[in-house]
Design a protein around this motif. Structure first.
Motif, PDB file in Angstrom:
ATOM      1  N   THR A 193     -32.965 -90.128 -29.759  1.00 33.03           N
ATOM      2  CA  THR A 193     -33.278 -88.865 -29.305  1.00 33.03           C
ATOM      3  C   THR A 193     -32.485 -88.445 -28.128  1.00 33.03           C
ATOM      4  N   HIS A 225     -39.597 -97.213 -33.705  1.00 28.59           N
ATOM      5  CA  HIS A 225     -39.776 -95.605 -33.465  1.00 28.59           C
ATOM      6  C   HIS A 225     -39.784 -95.413 -32.007  1.00 28.59           C
ATOM      7  N   ASP A 226     -40.504 -96.248 -31.280  1.00 26.63           N
ATOM      8  CA  ASP A 226     -40.859 -96.034 -29.775  1.00 26.63           C
ATOM      9  C   ASP A 226     -39.566 -96.135 -28.978  1.00 26.63           C
ATOM     10  N   THR A 242     -25.463 -89.620 -34.388  1.00 26.07           N
ATOM     11  CA  THR A 242     -26.727 -89.624 -33.919  1.00 26.07           C
ATOM     12  C   THR A 242     -27.704 -89.305 -34.963  1.00 26.07           C
ATOM     13  N   LEU A 284     -37.707 -97.131 -41.214  1.00 30.33           N
ATOM     14  CA  LEU A 284     -39.230 -97.161 -41.029  1.00 30.33           C
ATOM     15  C   LEU A 284     -40.110 -96.634 -42.197  1.00 30.33           C
ATOM     16  N   LEU A 344     -32.445 -94.502 -39.569  1.00 33.70           N
ATOM     17  CA  LEU A 344     -33.752 -95.142 -39.095  1.00 33.70           C
ATOM     18  C   LEU A 344     -35.043 -94.593 -39.648  1.00 33.70           C
ATOM     19  N   ARG A 345     -35.027 -93.471 -40.082  1.00 34.55           N
ATOM     20  CA  ARG A 345     -36.242 -92.996 -40.985  1.00 34.55           C
ATOM     21  C   ARG A 345     -36.445 -93.668 -42.334  1.00 34.55           C
ATOM     22  N   GLY A 373     -36.117 -95.104 -31.577  1.00 36.12           N
ATOM     23  CA  GLY A 373     -35.898 -93.570 -31.717  1.00 36.12           C
ATOM     24  C   GLY A 373     -35.764 -92.682 -30.679  1.00 36.12           C
ATOM     25  N   GLN A 374     -36.386 -93.072 -29.347  1.00 39.47           N
ATOM     26  CA  GLN A 374     -36.462 -92.305 -28.204  1.00 39.47           C
ATOM     27  C   GLN A 374     -34.964 -92.271 -27.944  1.00 39.47           C
ATOM     28  N   MET A 378     -30.295 -91.500 -37.015  1.00 38.84           N
ATOM     29  CA  MET A 378     -31.608 -91.025 -37.172  1.00 38.84           C
ATOM     30  C   MET A 378     -31.985 -91.122 -38.514  1.00 38.84           C
TER      31      MET A 378
END
Length: 478
Positions: free
Chosen positions: A269, A261-262, A299, A310, A306-307, A265-266, A303
């Motif tokens: 973003t 996430h850190d 992207t 997570l 990734l969600r 995810g960044q 994302m």
């Protein structure tokens, strides 16, 4: 029971062997006795005939070595006293016809069966006649031949065999009954040992055997008790280790989720922002404009992936909103992505479920939904949770078809992980058929019972039987 029957049959076989040997010995003794009686009959008849001959010589006055003897007719009731029953004696005086006298042929016993008579004749054959000479004045005046009657001899042997076999049969029955009682009483500890071993097999590791009177069985009991102690200790250690492994696994998942996430995810973003900036800053470059849109689209897909990753690694709603909200979110997520109808039903309040139990329940439902959707073709999947005072029950049922034995006999890492996770908390997991698909039921103790039941399995999880689970599944299906 099989051991008892086998031992009794062995005892009866030994008795039958002894009876057979005694019968054979008795037949030989009777046969020898008949021959001895024939010898005795011949000797007695010789003495009687000599006395009769001398009386005749005395009365008639005939004397001399070569005198013509007037031999008497010895066949009388008085003579029968010297002939044993079942024997025939033939007396032949010199120059006269043979005189035969038989005694007690009709009193030698009832008729023997044909098979016994044939067997007796084939094994022993006829008895040899006994021949004796009558001597008067140092001269052979006649002969005596004593022969056992074949029919009478067989009847005598059969009578003795019948008496012996009858007596031995009665003794064999008594011995068999007594042996059954004695051996059955002796083998009673074996049934106790079997019951305790069955309880150990079913998971009741606290089952122990009492002291037994028999030294051999008592040594077995001590060995079984020692095995139970070792199994109980090793199972407790394994459950503690399994709990620790799952804790470490969840910590690694949280760490990995946080890092994804850190960091990742960044990055995604930032990549999306740069793609949007390129798309907005190059209106006169159609090629860059199209590439930027493609980057933005990829992207967004990354994302979303990734969600989902997570959510799989660390259920976000479990700690924030509780188990029931997390399960509703999980079912809704699967419902959006897949075609089957997913239904969630909760009986009771899940807010009091401890954190480790709640996390295990969430992972079990998550794995069940994954297996149902990915490894079958269900049209309906139901999830039912029930909360009692001391345990939580979760039942997942689908109609995806398949053969239960294929999954139960070849459990993969997912099912094995579910079983280990549930058993580490002192619970039980059951996998089987439910209608046209599969059913999975897990029962996990809660609150203060969790640690205790991880060492000593509780009566409630241990008593989950096939019929109870099937009934629960049917109630959920209804």
């Amino acid at each position: 029971m099989i051991l008892l029957i086998g031992l009794v049959l062995r005892v009866m076989a030994v008795v039958a062997l002894c009876v057979t040997g005694a019968t054979a010995w008795m037949v030989l003794e009777v046969h020898r006795g008949i021959h001895d009686e024939a010898v005795g009959s011949a000797d007695r008849v010789v003495r009687e005939a000599q006395e009769l001959a001398w009386r005749e010589l005395t009365w008639r006055g005939s004397a001399g070595r070569y005198a013509k003897y007037a031999f008497p007719d010895w066949r009388s009731s008085h003579t029968l006293r010297f002939i044993s029953p079942g024997n025939c004696v033939a007396l032949t005086w010199e120059g006269e016809a043979t005189q035969t006298q038989c005694s007690g042929l009709e009193t030698a016993g009832g008729p023997a069966p044909a098979w016994f008579e044939a067997l007796h004749r084939s094994l022993l054959g006829p008895s040899e006649p006994v021949r004796r000479s009558i001597t008067l004045n140092r001269r052979e005046a006649g002969t005596v031949v004593a022969t056992p009657d074949p029919g009478a001899m067989v009847r005598q042997v059969w009578r003795q065999v019948r008496i012996l076999v009858g007596t031995a049969s009665a003794m064999a029955i008594c011995i068999g009954l007594l042996a059954t009682v004695v051996i059955g009483w002796t083998l009673r500890p074996a049934a106790v040992i079997t019951r305790v071993l069955a309880r150990l097999e079913q998971g009741d590791l606290a089952a122990r055997l009492p002291r037994l009177r028999s030294g051999e069985f008592d040594r077995i009991a001590r060995a079984v008790n020692a095995l139970g102690h070792r199994l109980e200790r090793s199972t407790a250690e394994r459950k503690v280790l399994t709990q620790r492994l799952f804790q470490v696994q969840e910590e690694e998942r949280r760490t990995l989720a946080r890092e994804l996430h850190d960091e990742f995810g960044q990055c995604l973003t930032a990549t999306g922002a740069l793609a949007a900036a390129i798309e907005a800053g190059a209106p006169d470059r159609p090629d860059l404009h199209e590439d930027a849109r493609a980057i933005s689209r990829i992207t967004r897909q990354m994302m979303q992936t990734l969600r989902e990753a997570l959510a799989h690694l660390r259920p976000p709603d479990l700690e924030e909103f509780g188990l029931q909200r997390a399960l509703q979110r999980l079912v809704a997520t699967w419902q959006r992505r897949e075609t089957p109808t997913l239904r969630l039903a909760v009986d009771g309040n899940l807010s009091g479920v401890p954190g480790p139990v709640a996390l295990s329940l969430y992972r079990v439902v998550q794995e069940c939904l994954t297996n149902a959707v990915r490894h079958g073709r269900p049209t309906d999947v139901s999830v039912h949770l029930g909360v009692s005072v001391d345990a939580v029950t979760v039942i997942v049922r689908d109609d995806g078809g398949g053969v239960p034995g294929d999954i139960i006999g070849a459990e993969g890492h997912g099912l094995l992980g579910m079983r280990e996770r549930v058993e580490a908390l002192g619970g039980r997991l059951w996998i089987g058929s439910a209608g046209s698909g599969f059913g999975i039921e897990a029962i996990i103790p809660i609150a203060g019972h969790a640690l205790e039941r991880s060492v000593h399995p509780p009566a409630h999880p241990a008593s989950v039987e096939r019929g109870e689970v099937s009934g629960s599944l049917e109630r959920v299906a209804a």
